[in-house]
Scaffold this motif. Structure first.
Motif, PDB file in Angstrom:
ATOM      1  N   SER A  98       0.231  -1.543  -0.206  1.00  0.00           N
ATOM      2  CA  SER A  98       0.167  -0.621   0.300  1.00  0.00           C
ATOM      3  C   SER A  98       0.517   1.263   0.025  1.00  0.00           C
ATOM      4  CB  SER A  98      -0.952  -0.322   1.425  1.00  0.00           C
ATOM      5  OG  SER A  98      -1.559   1.220   1.196  1.00  0.00           O
ATOM      6  N   ARG A  99       0.263   1.870  -0.208  1.00  0.00           N
ATOM      7  CA  ARG A  99       0.541   3.720   0.185  1.00  0.00           C
ATOM      8  C   ARG A  99       0.813   4.236   0.732  1.00  0.00           C
ATOM      9  NH1 ARG A  99       1.133   5.303  -6.030  1.00  0.00           N
ATOM     10  NH2 ARG A  99      -0.402   4.130  -7.209  1.00  0.00           N
ATOM     11  N   TYR A 100      -0.196   3.572   1.955  1.00  0.00           N
ATOM     12  CA  TYR A 100      -0.382   3.759   3.308  1.00  0.00           C
ATOM     13  C   TYR A 100       0.240   3.556   4.180  1.00  0.00           C
ATOM     14  CZ  TYR A 100      -3.037   6.486   0.305  1.00  0.00           C
ATOM     15  OH  TYR A 100      -3.391   7.388  -1.342  1.00  0.00           O
ATOM     16  N   SER A 101      -0.115   3.166   5.392  1.00  0.00           N
ATOM     17  CA  SER A 101      -0.331   2.302   6.691  1.00  0.00           C
ATOM     18  C   SER A 101      -0.767   1.746   7.497  1.00  0.00           C
ATOM     19  CB  SER A 101       0.865   3.193   7.915  1.00  0.00           C
ATOM     20  OG  SER A 101       0.009   4.221   8.477  1.00  0.00           O
ATOM     21  N   ARG A 102      -2.003   2.067   6.940  1.00  0.00           N
ATOM     22  CA  ARG A 102      -2.784   1.392   7.368  1.00  0.00           C
ATOM     23  C   ARG A 102      -3.760   0.327   5.644  1.00  0.00           C
ATOM     24  NH1 ARG A 102      -6.541   5.323  11.329  1.00  0.00           N
ATOM     25  NH2 ARG A 102      -7.577   3.218  11.824  1.00  0.00           N
ATOM     26  N   GLY A 103      -4.209  -0.230   6.616  1.00  0.00           N
ATOM     27  CA  GLY A 103      -5.016  -1.174   5.289  1.00  0.00           C
ATOM     28  C   GLY A 103      -6.029  -0.538   4.852  1.00  0.00           C
ATOM     29  N   SER A 104      -6.733  -0.976   3.170  1.00  0.00           N
ATOM     30  CA  SER A 104      -7.567  -0.455   3.048  1.00  0.00           C
ATOM     31  C   SER A 104      -8.049  -1.084   1.399  1.00  0.00           C
ATOM     32  CB  SER A 104      -7.447   1.515   2.045  1.00  0.00           C
ATOM     33  OG  SER A 104      -5.996   1.058   0.944  1.00  0.00           O
ATOM     34  N   ARG A 105      -8.979  -0.877   0.924  1.00  0.00           N
ATOM     35  CA  ARG A 105      -9.463  -1.352  -0.194  1.00  0.00           C
ATOM     36  C   ARG A 105      -9.354  -1.335  -1.597  1.00  0.00           C
ATOM     37  NH1 ARG A 105     -12.899  -2.222   3.948  1.00  0.00           N
ATOM     38  NH2 ARG A 105     -13.906  -4.289   4.841  1.00  0.00           N
ATOM     39  N   PRO A 106      -9.361  -0.077  -1.781  1.00  0.00           N
ATOM     40  CA  PRO A 106      -8.985   0.468  -3.237  1.00  0.00           C
ATOM     41  C   PRO A 106      -7.589  -0.313  -4.469  1.00  0.00           C
ATOM     42  CG  PRO A 106      -9.613   2.596  -2.305  1.00  0.00           C
ATOM     43  CD  PRO A 106      -9.350   0.938  -1.117  1.00  0.00           C
ATOM     44  N   VAL A 107      -7.976  -0.379  -5.106  1.00  0.00           N
ATOM     45  CA  VAL A 107      -6.632  -1.479  -5.832  1.00  0.00           C
ATOM     46  C   VAL A 107      -5.628  -0.137  -5.600  1.00  0.00           C
ATOM     47  CG1 VAL A 107      -6.266  -2.093  -8.001  1.00  0.00           C
ATOM     48  CG2 VAL A 107      -7.542  -2.740  -7.137  1.00  0.00           C
ATOM     49  N   GLU A 108      -6.526   1.432  -6.327  1.00  0.00           N
ATOM     50  CA  GLU A 108      -5.382   2.077  -6.742  1.00  0.00           C
ATOM     51  C   GLU A 108      -4.972   2.608  -5.224  1.00  0.00           C
ATOM     52  OE1 GLU A 108      -8.597   2.320  -6.852  1.00  0.00           O
ATOM     53  OE2 GLU A 108      -9.866   3.682  -6.279  1.00  0.00           O
ATOM     54  N   ASP A 109      -4.744   1.586  -4.092  1.00  0.00           N
ATOM     55  CA  ASP A 109      -4.510   3.105  -3.065  1.00  0.00           C
ATOM     56  C   ASP A 109      -3.091   1.741  -3.081  1.00  0.00           C
ATOM     57  OD1 ASP A 109      -6.943   2.688   0.016  1.00  0.00           O
ATOM     58  OD2 ASP A 109      -6.302   4.506  -2.332  1.00  0.00           O
ATOM     59  N   TYR A 110      -2.744   0.507  -3.611  1.00  0.00           N
ATOM     60  CA  TYR A 110      -1.540  -0.134  -3.519  1.00  0.00           C
ATOM     61  C   TYR A 110      -0.958   0.380  -4.420  1.00  0.00           C
ATOM     62  CZ  TYR A 110      -3.572  -2.187  -0.163  1.00  0.00           C
ATOM     63  OH  TYR A 110      -4.553  -2.492   0.882  1.00  0.00           O
ATOM     64  N   ALA A 111       0.496   0.386  -3.910  1.00  0.00           N
ATOM     65  CA  ALA A 111       1.781   0.771  -5.552  1.00  0.00           C
ATOM     66  C   ALA A 111       2.607  -0.440  -6.203  1.00  0.00           C
ATOM     67  CB  ALA A 111       2.531   1.490  -4.419  1.00  0.00           C
ATOM     68  N   TYR A 112       2.767  -1.182  -4.952  1.00  0.00           N
ATOM     69  CA  TYR A 112       3.543  -2.331  -6.222  1.00  0.00           C
ATOM     70  C   TYR A 112       3.059  -3.692  -5.899  1.00  0.00           C
ATOM     71  CZ  TYR A 112       7.053   1.422  -5.179  1.00  0.00           C
ATOM     72  OH  TYR A 112       7.937   3.065  -4.858  1.00  0.00           O
ATOM     73  N   TRP A 113       3.465  -4.273  -6.966  1.00  0.00           N
ATOM     74  CA  TRP A 113       2.074  -5.670  -7.307  1.00  0.00           C
ATOM     75  C   TRP A 113       3.176  -7.161  -6.935  1.00  0.00           C
ATOM     76  CZ3 TRP A 113      -2.980  -6.203  -6.290  1.00  0.00           C
ATOM     77  CH2 TRP A 113      -3.733  -4.276  -6.759  1.00  0.00           C
ATOM     78  N   GLY A 114       3.029  -8.299  -6.610  1.00  0.00           N
ATOM     79  CA  GLY A 114       3.597  -8.986  -7.287  1.00  0.00           C
ATOM     80  C   GLY A 114       3.225  -9.300  -8.501  1.00  0.00           C
ATOM     81  N   GLN A 115       3.585 -11.050  -8.794  1.00  0.00           N
ATOM     82  CA  GLN A 115       3.709 -11.532  -9.837  1.00  0.00           C
ATOM     83  C   GLN A 115       2.247 -12.362  -9.966  1.00  0.00           C
ATOM     84  OE1 GLN A 115       5.807 -12.881  -8.282  1.00  0.00           O
ATOM     85  NE2 GLN A 115       5.392 -14.935  -8.193  1.00  0.00           N
ATOM     86  N   GLY A 116       1.940 -12.666  -8.917  1.00  0.00           N
ATOM     87  CA  GLY A 116       0.647 -12.848  -9.064  1.00  0.00           C
ATOM     88  C   GLY A 116       0.837 -15.248  -8.907  1.00  0.00           C
ATOM     89  N   THR A 117      -0.189 -15.478  -8.125  1.00  0.00           N
ATOM     90  CA  THR A 117       0.086 -16.913  -8.379  1.00  0.00           C
ATOM     91  C   THR A 117      -1.491 -17.604  -8.333  1.00  0.00           C
ATOM     92  OG1 THR A 117       0.604 -18.632  -6.818  1.00  0.00           O
ATOM     93  CG2 THR A 117      -0.822 -17.148  -5.634  1.00  0.00           C
ATOM     94  N   LEU A 118      -1.799 -18.080  -9.109  1.00  0.00           N
ATOM     95  CA  LEU A 118      -3.028 -19.337  -9.649  1.00  0.00           C
ATOM     96  C   LEU A 118      -3.622 -19.919  -8.251  1.00  0.00           C
ATOM     97  CD1 LEU A 118      -4.917 -19.684 -11.395  1.00  0.00           C
ATOM     98  CD2 LEU A 118      -3.757 -20.983 -12.671  1.00  0.00           C
ATOM     99  N   VAL A 119      -4.598 -19.526  -8.287  1.00  0.00           N
ATOM    100  CA  VAL A 119      -5.621 -20.393  -7.174  1.00  0.00           C
ATOM    101  C   VAL A 119      -6.131 -20.878  -7.967  1.00  0.00           C
ATOM    102  CG1 VAL A 119      -7.092 -20.859  -4.922  1.00  0.00           C
ATOM    103  CG2 VAL A 119      -4.344 -19.086  -4.762  1.00  0.00           C
ATOM    104  N   THR A 120      -6.733 -22.530  -8.033  1.00  0.00           N
ATOM    105  CA  THR A 120      -7.917 -23.288  -8.864  1.00  0.00           C
ATOM    106  C   THR A 120      -8.752 -24.199  -7.435  1.00  0.00           C
ATOM    107  OG1 THR A 120      -6.598 -23.562 -11.088  1.00  0.00           O
ATOM    108  CG2 THR A 120      -8.324 -24.817 -10.684  1.00  0.00           C
ATOM    109  N   VAL A 121      -9.713 -24.160  -7.330  1.00  0.00           N
ATOM    110  CA  VAL A 121     -10.479 -24.449  -6.612  1.00  0.00           C
ATOM    111  C   VAL A 121     -11.426 -25.430  -6.956  1.00  0.00           C
ATOM    112  CG1 VAL A 121     -12.314 -25.186  -4.743  1.00  0.00           C
ATOM    113  CG2 VAL A 121     -10.538 -23.020  -4.368  1.00  0.00           C
ATOM    114  N   SER A 122     -11.583 -26.773  -7.253  1.00  0.00           N
ATOM    115  CA  SER A 122     -12.881 -27.538  -7.121  1.00  0.00           C
ATOM    116  C   SER A 122     -13.566 -28.413  -7.528  1.00  0.00           C
ATOM    117  CB  SER A 122     -11.572 -29.259  -8.280  1.00  0.00           C
ATOM    118  OG  SER A 122     -11.602 -29.814  -6.969  1.00  0.00           O
ATOM    119  N   SER A 123     -14.471 -28.191  -7.597  1.00  0.00           N
ATOM    120  CA  SER A 123     -15.700 -28.614  -7.129  1.00  0.00           C
ATOM    121  C   SER A 123     -16.089 -30.160  -6.179  1.00  0.00           C
ATOM    122  CB  SER A 123     -17.275 -28.508  -7.973  1.00  0.00           C
ATOM    123  OG  SER A 123     -16.990 -28.965  -9.204  1.00  0.00           O
TER     124      SER A 123
END
Length: 123
Positions: A98-123
């Motif tokens: 985040s850009r801030y010290s407190r957590g928040s929900r908006p995507v735009e509040d976050y400045a740096y991102w990881g590459q992502g990891t895939l989670v697949t849940v089968s029924s």
């Protein structure tokens, strides 16, 4: 790459996974950290966030009571424990600083991102 997410995989509904995100450069070490997810054809959505000290957390209603976010500032990591997984939890999960010290929900509040990891849940 500043953030490195891992721990994704294939799991049956009702199962558990633990995602981990390493922040080797200590990017935003005094900032909140968050997890987001993006399913195919959908916008990226907030999952959970934790403040810089690790004392305050917030969750999306869809995961509250099933997911737990935690951080270890000594190791520069943030984890997401996911229990009672559902098929609708299937997505690529991203950690972010985040850009801030407190957590928040908006995507735009976050400045740096990881590459992502895939989670697949089968029924």
């Amino acid at each position: 790459v500043q953030l490195q997410a891992s721990g994704g995989g294939l799991v049956q509904a009702g199962g558990s996974l633990r995602l981990s995100c390493a922040n080797p450069r200590r990017t935003g070490s005094n900032n909140a950290l968050g997890w987001f997810r993006q399913a195919p054809g959908r916008e990226r959505e907030f999952v959970a966030a934790i403040d810089w000290r690790g004392g305050s957390t917030i969750y999306a209603d869809s995961v509250k009571g099933r997911f737990t976010i935690s951080r270890d500032n000594a190791k520069n990591t943030v984890d997401l424990q996911m229990n009672s997984l559902k098929p609708e939890d299937t997505a690529v999960y991203y950690c972010a600083v985040s850009r801030y010290s407190r957590g928040s929900r908006p995507v735009e509040d976050y400045a740096y991102w990881g590459q992502g990891t895939l989670v697949t849940v089968s029924s």
